[in-house]
Design a protein around this motif. Structure first.
Motif, PDB file in Angstrom:
ATOM      1  N   ARG A  54      -2.147 -15.557 -16.569  1.00  0.00           N
ATOM      2  CA  ARG A  54      -3.871 -14.253 -16.050  1.00  0.00           C
ATOM      3  C   ARG A  54      -3.285 -12.413 -16.092  1.00  0.00           C
ATOM      4  O   ARG A  54      -4.225 -12.025 -16.674  1.00  0.00           O
ATOM      5  CB  ARG A  54      -3.837 -15.016 -14.532  1.00  0.00           C
ATOM      6  CG  ARG A  54      -5.143 -16.340 -14.944  1.00  0.00           C
ATOM      7  CD  ARG A  54      -5.630 -16.427 -13.178  1.00  0.00           C
ATOM      8  NE  ARG A  54      -4.671 -16.761 -12.786  1.00  0.00           N
ATOM      9  CZ  ARG A  54      -3.805 -17.913 -12.021  1.00  0.00           C
ATOM     10  NH1 ARG A  54      -3.881 -18.957 -12.511  1.00  0.00           N
ATOM     11  NH2 ARG A  54      -2.956 -17.960 -11.044  1.00  0.00           N
ATOM     12  N   GLU A  55      -2.371 -12.326 -15.728  1.00  0.00           N
ATOM     13  CA  GLU A  55      -1.797 -11.281 -15.348  1.00  0.00           C
ATOM     14  C   GLU A  55      -1.732 -10.338 -16.968  1.00  0.00           C
ATOM     15  O   GLU A  55      -2.265  -9.333 -18.030  1.00  0.00           O
ATOM     16  CB  GLU A  55      -0.506 -11.179 -15.157  1.00  0.00           C
ATOM     17  CG  GLU A  55      -0.478 -10.262 -12.946  1.00  0.00           C
ATOM     18  CD  GLU A  55      -2.140  -9.316 -13.372  1.00  0.00           C
ATOM     19  OE1 GLU A  55      -1.777  -8.758 -13.452  1.00  0.00           O
ATOM     20  OE2 GLU A  55      -2.315  -9.795 -12.005  1.00  0.00           O
TER      21      GLU A  55
ATOM     22  N   ARG B 215      -4.912 -10.407 -18.890  1.00  0.00           N
ATOM     23  CA  ARG B 215      -5.664  -9.662 -18.110  1.00  0.00           C
ATOM     24  C   ARG B 215      -5.192  -7.710 -18.722  1.00  0.00           C
ATOM     25  O   ARG B 215      -6.085  -6.985 -18.965  1.00  0.00           O
ATOM     26  CB  ARG B 215      -5.731  -8.888 -16.638  1.00  0.00           C
ATOM     27  CG  ARG B 215      -6.726  -9.560 -15.905  1.00  0.00           C
ATOM     28  CD  ARG B 215      -6.206  -9.224 -13.721  1.00  0.00           C
ATOM     29  NE  ARG B 215      -5.251  -9.134 -13.494  1.00  0.00           N
ATOM     30  CZ  ARG B 215      -5.508 -11.183 -12.645  1.00  0.00           C
ATOM     31  NH1 ARG B 215      -5.732 -11.871 -13.130  1.00  0.00           N
ATOM     32  NH2 ARG B 215      -4.346 -11.643 -12.366  1.00  0.00           N
ATOM     33  N   LYS B 216      -4.212  -7.935 -18.844  1.00  0.00           N
ATOM     34  CA  LYS B 216      -3.035  -6.386 -19.511  1.00  0.00           C
ATOM     35  C   LYS B 216      -3.090  -7.308 -20.934  1.00  0.00           C
ATOM     36  O   LYS B 216      -3.344  -5.250 -21.877  1.00  0.00           O
ATOM     37  CB  LYS B 216      -1.641  -5.989 -19.373  1.00  0.00           C
ATOM     38  CG  LYS B 216      -2.127  -6.041 -17.240  1.00  0.00           C
ATOM     39  CD  LYS B 216      -0.670  -6.383 -17.374  1.00  0.00           C
ATOM     40  CE  LYS B 216      -0.572  -6.309 -15.769  1.00  0.00           C
ATOM     41  NZ  LYS B 216       0.777  -6.605 -14.859  1.00  0.00           N
TER      42      LYS B 216
END
Length: 120
Positions: free
Chosen positions: A13-14, A17-18
């Protein structure tokens, strides 16, 4: 086991997002500074700093000539994430097409080998 799986899901998920920042770096011909990332993505300089720091810490980015470039791992992750995003978009298009087929009473067998295309 479950904690390990949840940790991997959170890392994924991170990364998603990036991903916009990774894509900018991937598409650039030169290393991008934190200011470049901030300007191109419309995020604060502190957000660009946090993004680049975490990606460097994970071995996805490295500093080069006053900016950031993707590592080999970063190249692979960026390419695979892009492919994943494309496949999710295609699946949504296919779902919409199948919904249309079933709503019109057509048989799925007539379109099961078809490909979804959209006009521009």
């Amino acid at each position: 086991m479950e904690n390990s799986m949840e940790a991997e899901h959170e890392r994924a998920r991170e990364l998603l997002r990036k991903f916009p920042a990774l894509k900018e770096i991937h598409e650039s011909d030169t290393p991008l500074s934190q200011r470049d990332i901030s300007d191109r993505r419309g995020v604060s300089k502190s957000t660009a700093h946090r993004i680049t720091k975490s990606l460097v810490d994970e071995g996805i980015l490295r500093k080069q000539n006053g900016g950031y470039v993707l590592t080999d791992l970063g190249e692979v992750l960026t390419r695979r994430t892009s492919e994943y995003i494309s496949s999710v978009k295609r699946a949504k298009e296919e779902r919409d097409a199948l919904k249309f087929v079933t709503e019109t009473g057509l048989s799925i067998e007539h379109v099961c080998d078809g490909e979804v295309t959209r006009s521009s």
